[in-house]
Design a protein around this motif. Structure first.
Motif, PDB file in Angstrom:
ATOM      1  N   SER A  50      45.655  35.655  32.866  1.00 19.07           N
ATOM      2  CA  SER A  50      45.507  34.169  32.406  1.00 19.07           C
ATOM      3  C   SER A  50      45.723  33.628  34.009  1.00 19.07           C
ATOM      4  CB  SER A  50      46.597  33.866  31.535  1.00 19.07           C
ATOM      5  OG  SER A  50      47.761  34.195  32.229  1.00 19.07           O
ATOM      6  N   GLY A  51      45.508  32.364  33.887  1.00 17.88           N
ATOM      7  CA  GLY A  51      45.856  31.481  34.914  1.00 17.88           C
ATOM      8  C   GLY A  51      44.547  31.258  35.747  1.00 17.88           C
ATOM      9  N   ASP A  52      44.704  30.490  36.913  1.00 17.26           N
ATOM     10  CA  ASP A  52      43.640  29.943  37.650  1.00 17.26           C
ATOM     11  C   ASP A  52      42.650  31.290  38.132  1.00 17.26           C
ATOM     12  OD1 ASP A  52      44.752  27.544  37.431  1.00 17.26           O
ATOM     13  OD2 ASP A  52      45.993  27.569  39.313  1.00 17.26           O
ATOM     14  N   SER A  57      37.424  32.885  38.766  1.00 14.09           N
ATOM     15  CA  SER A  57      36.355  34.055  38.707  1.00 14.09           C
ATOM     16  C   SER A  57      35.181  33.623  37.705  1.00 14.09           C
ATOM     17  CB  SER A  57      37.242  35.096  38.262  1.00 14.09           C
ATOM     18  OG  SER A  57      38.037  35.596  39.144  1.00 14.09           O
ATOM     19  N   LEU A  58      35.517  32.931  36.559  1.00 11.78           N
ATOM     20  CA  LEU A  58      34.569  32.518  35.696  1.00 11.78           C
ATOM     21  C   LEU A  58      33.497  31.501  36.197  1.00 11.78           C
ATOM     22  CD1 LEU A  58      36.390  32.338  32.216  1.00 11.78           C
ATOM     23  CD2 LEU A  58      34.649  33.923  32.860  1.00 11.78           C
ATOM     24  N   SER A  63      28.164  30.427  38.530  1.00 15.28           N
ATOM     25  CA  SER A  63      27.456  29.931  39.502  1.00 15.28           C
ATOM     26  C   SER A  63      26.722  31.002  40.442  1.00 15.28           C
ATOM     27  CB  SER A  63      28.195  29.117  40.604  1.00 15.28           C
ATOM     28  OG  SER A  63      29.160  29.958  41.370  1.00 15.28           O
ATOM     29  N   SER A  64      26.608  32.121  40.044  1.00 17.01           N
ATOM     30  CA  SER A  64      26.047  33.529  40.834  1.00 17.01           C
ATOM     31  C   SER A  64      24.852  33.964  39.807  1.00 17.01           C
ATOM     32  CB  SER A  64      27.106  34.298  40.836  1.00 17.01           C
ATOM     33  OG  SER A  64      27.985  34.114  41.740  1.00 17.01           O
ATOM     34  N   GLN A  65      23.926  34.585  40.518  1.00 17.42           N
ATOM     35  CA  GLN A  65      22.651  35.530  39.916  1.00 17.42           C
ATOM     36  C   GLN A  65      23.380  36.725  39.710  1.00 17.42           C
ATOM     37  OE1 GLN A  65      18.800  34.801  41.410  1.00 17.42           O
ATOM     38  NE2 GLN A  65      18.212  36.360  40.380  1.00 17.42           N
ATOM     39  N   GLN A  82      36.468  37.783  25.535  1.00 14.25           N
ATOM     40  CA  GLN A  82      37.435  36.849  24.956  1.00 14.25           C
ATOM     41  C   GLN A  82      37.458  35.974  26.253  1.00 14.25           C
ATOM     42  OE1 GLN A  82      41.101  38.726  23.868  1.00 14.25           O
ATOM     43  NE2 GLN A  82      40.435  38.731  21.769  1.00 14.25           N
ATOM     44  N   ILE A  83      37.754  36.468  27.479  1.00 15.31           N
ATOM     45  CA  ILE A  83      37.911  35.449  28.359  1.00 15.31           C
ATOM     46  C   ILE A  83      36.830  34.457  28.837  1.00 15.31           C
ATOM     47  CG2 ILE A  83      38.122  35.696  31.192  1.00 15.31           C
ATOM     48  CD1 ILE A  83      39.589  38.281  30.818  1.00 15.31           C
TER      49      ILE A  83
END
Length: 143
Positions: A50-52, A57-58, A63-65, A82-83
């Motif tokens: 959890s957390g920042d 990471s998401l 924003s990546s290919q 889930q994340i």
């Protein structure tokens, strides 16, 4: 593994198995059936972070290919769903290649109708790496 170990006399031999808190029971039960005394200890827990760190990471992911998702256990796949709040795994992963470390992980992924394109014959990280290299070497349009 049980088949290979069945060739040895394990009667009253003590076998220590450090493992995940949610590890499958086939190995301990199979060894017990061979007469071994099992000492199984959870040494790590598979939990959703959890957390920042998760948020950043998401954001990096979106924003990546991305070409390839690699899953090393059913729980890594389920936790990722889930994340990332993925409601339709089939649709989400249809744009990507998906690799699984072994048949148990592949089965968990494919139970959600996601196609696993890469799975090694040797269910180790090295086996998985080699299979990924082989896959992309033979699918040059993907590189």
């Amino acid at each position: 593994m049980i088949e290979a170990l069945s060739k040895y006399n394990l009667k009253n031999k003590v076998v220590f198995i450090p493992r995940s808190a949610i590890g499958r029971e086939e190995l301990p039960l199979g060894l017990k059936d061979l007469g071994a005394i099992i000492k199984s200890v959870p040494v790590y827990n598979v939990a959703i972070p959890s957390g920042d760190g998760v948020k950043s990471s998401l954001q990096m992911l979106t924003s990546s290919q991305i070409d390839l998702f690699i899953f090393t256990s059913p729980s890594t796949f389920e936790n990722f769903l889930q994340i990332a709040d993925i409601k339709n795994p089939f649709q989400y992963f249809s744009r990507f290649d998906v690799a699984a470390i072994g048949p148990t992980t592949k089965e968990a992924i494919e139970s959600k109708k996601v196609k696993v394109k890469i799975m090694p014959d040797e269910f180790t990280i090295n086996g998985l790496i080699n299979k990924i290299v082989d896959y992309y070497s033979n699918h040059k349009e993907k590189v």
